[in-house]
Design a protein around this motif. Sequence first.
Motif, PDB file in Angstrom:
ATOM      1  N   ARG A 187     -50.450  22.531  -3.503  1.00 48.22           N
ATOM      2  CA  ARG A 187     -49.372  22.729  -2.611  1.00 48.22           C
ATOM      3  C   ARG A 187     -48.346  21.419  -2.449  1.00 48.22           C
ATOM      4  O   ARG A 187     -47.325  21.481  -2.829  1.00 48.22           O
TER       5      ARG A 187
ATOM      6  N   THR B 169     -58.823  32.378  -3.967  1.00 54.83           N
ATOM      7  CA  THR B 169     -57.839  31.269  -3.608  1.00 54.83           C
ATOM      8  C   THR B 169     -58.434  30.086  -3.263  1.00 54.83           C
ATOM      9  O   THR B 169     -59.477  30.093  -2.517  1.00 54.83           O
TER      10      THR B 169
ATOM     11  N   ALA C 193     -61.065  28.447 -11.404  1.00 57.11           N
ATOM     12  CA  ALA C 193     -60.654  28.063  -9.849  1.00 57.11           C
ATOM     13  C   ALA C 193     -61.364  26.788  -9.531  1.00 57.11           C
ATOM     14  O   ALA C 193     -60.880  25.927  -8.602  1.00 57.11           O
TER      15      ALA C 193
ATOM     16  N   CYS D 214     -53.709  25.239  -1.548  1.00 57.13           N
ATOM     17  CA  CYS D 214     -53.002  25.637  -2.913  1.00 57.13           C
ATOM     18  C   CYS D 214     -52.063  26.809  -2.682  1.00 57.13           C
ATOM     19  O   CYS D 214     -52.420  27.667  -1.903  1.00 57.13           O
ATOM     20  N   ASP D 215     -50.835  26.886  -3.165  1.00 60.51           N
ATOM     21  CA  ASP D 215     -50.190  27.999  -3.433  1.00 60.51           C
ATOM     22  C   ASP D 215     -50.515  29.035  -4.675  1.00 60.51           C
ATOM     23  O   ASP D 215     -50.802  28.796  -5.593  1.00 60.51           O
ATOM     24  N   SER D 216     -50.802  30.230  -3.994  1.00 60.46           N
ATOM     25  CA  SER D 216     -51.169  31.357  -4.920  1.00 60.46           C
ATOM     26  C   SER D 216     -50.426  32.459  -5.180  1.00 60.46           C
ATOM     27  O   SER D 216     -49.695  32.871  -4.526  1.00 60.46           O
TER      28      SER D 216
ATOM     29  N   THR E 239     -44.115  27.081 -12.858  1.00 60.24           N
ATOM     30  CA  THR E 239     -44.433  28.157 -12.173  1.00 60.24           C
ATOM     31  C   THR E 239     -43.421  29.425 -12.585  1.00 60.24           C
ATOM     32  O   THR E 239     -43.737  30.589 -12.573  1.00 60.24           O
TER      33      THR E 239
ATOM     34  N   THR F   1     -54.305  35.204 -11.069  1.00 55.90           N
ATOM     35  CA  THR F   1     -53.818  34.552 -10.165  1.00 55.90           C
ATOM     36  C   THR F   1     -53.263  33.250 -10.442  1.00 55.90           C
ATOM     37  O   THR F   1     -53.957  32.525 -11.244  1.00 55.90           O
ATOM     38  N   TRP F   2     -51.972  32.528 -10.310  1.00 51.44           N
ATOM     39  CA  TRP F   2     -51.587  31.230 -10.509  1.00 51.44           C
ATOM     40  C   TRP F   2     -51.519  30.604  -9.250  1.00 51.44           C
ATOM     41  O   TRP F   2     -51.133  30.966  -8.459  1.00 51.44           O
ATOM     42  N   GLN F   3     -52.348  29.572  -9.483  1.00 53.24           N
ATOM     43  CA  GLN F   3     -52.723  28.642  -8.080  1.00 53.24           C
ATOM     44  C   GLN F   3     -52.310  27.339  -8.564  1.00 53.24           C
ATOM     45  O   GLN F   3     -52.601  26.674  -9.569  1.00 53.24           O
TER      46      GLN F   3
END
Length: 294
Positions: free
Chosen positions: A270, A148, A130, A152-154, A280, A265-267
């Motif tokens: 954004r 997170t 991260a 970013c979208d998580s 994704t 987690t995939w981050q």
Amino acid sequence: MHLDPHHLAALAAILRHGSFDAAAAELAVTPSAISQRIKALEDRVGVSLIHRGAPCTGTPAGLRLARHAEDIGLLEAQLNRELSLEQGTGPTRVRIAVPADVLSTWFIDAMAAVDDMLFDLAIDDQDHSAEWLRRGDVSAAISVGGQTVPGCDSIALGTLRYLPTASPEFMARWFPGGVNAQSLSRAPCLTFNRKDALQKAWIHAQTGSRLSPPTHFLPSSHGFVAAAAAGLGWGMNPAHLVQSAIADGRLRELAPNTPLDVPLTWQVGRILAPALSPLTRAVRKVAAQVLANP
């Protein structure tokens, strides 16, 4: 500030390949043209962008501009898809931070499911991937759940299961009286790198003690399995990598039914999330097939 895309492409190519000549070959221009583009770009931004050497490396500003060039490529590819335009510039590039164990167990299948994309992977421990995203060095990352990154979208992917494994001969030598704090403090273990805390986390979960056993540093997921089977030490291995070795008796679990589950987690940044939506989707699909439910 408007920056010439040809200048940015030259910078990105130099930093990918480490030389002006290789960048010229990729872009089908002369090395002199590459030099002129870099000089013009450095004059435009007012700072040095490349450490000239063998290989050439980027200054902080150069690395940031190269990332900017890749981001532009991703956004243009998204626009081409949305408007059904032909893509004449070839595949886009994306830089992603991925833990070595994720790469060795399932991430390649996600990469293979995406067309027209070239991958530049930064391999790091899952506890630290991260940080690459937080620094702006990558566009996306697989990280440990809960870490997170702002902006970013998580997406929770599921858990990667680790098993504490060693060869039968190693078990007989180092754990004749059982697996406990005393024996674990003496038995050599395997550690991926100095950021890897999985072995110590498992020890603490089982004994309540914070021990520092003797360790081999071995930065290879498949090497971990081979080293454990050879009796070099014990280590936390992804269950997918050791299933066959456990089944045929080359490896044993140190203690039955004591896995260590690591949530992943995939981050994605954004701004780039829409451009990376095909990747994704592939990541989520493959993760759902391999990982335990989030």
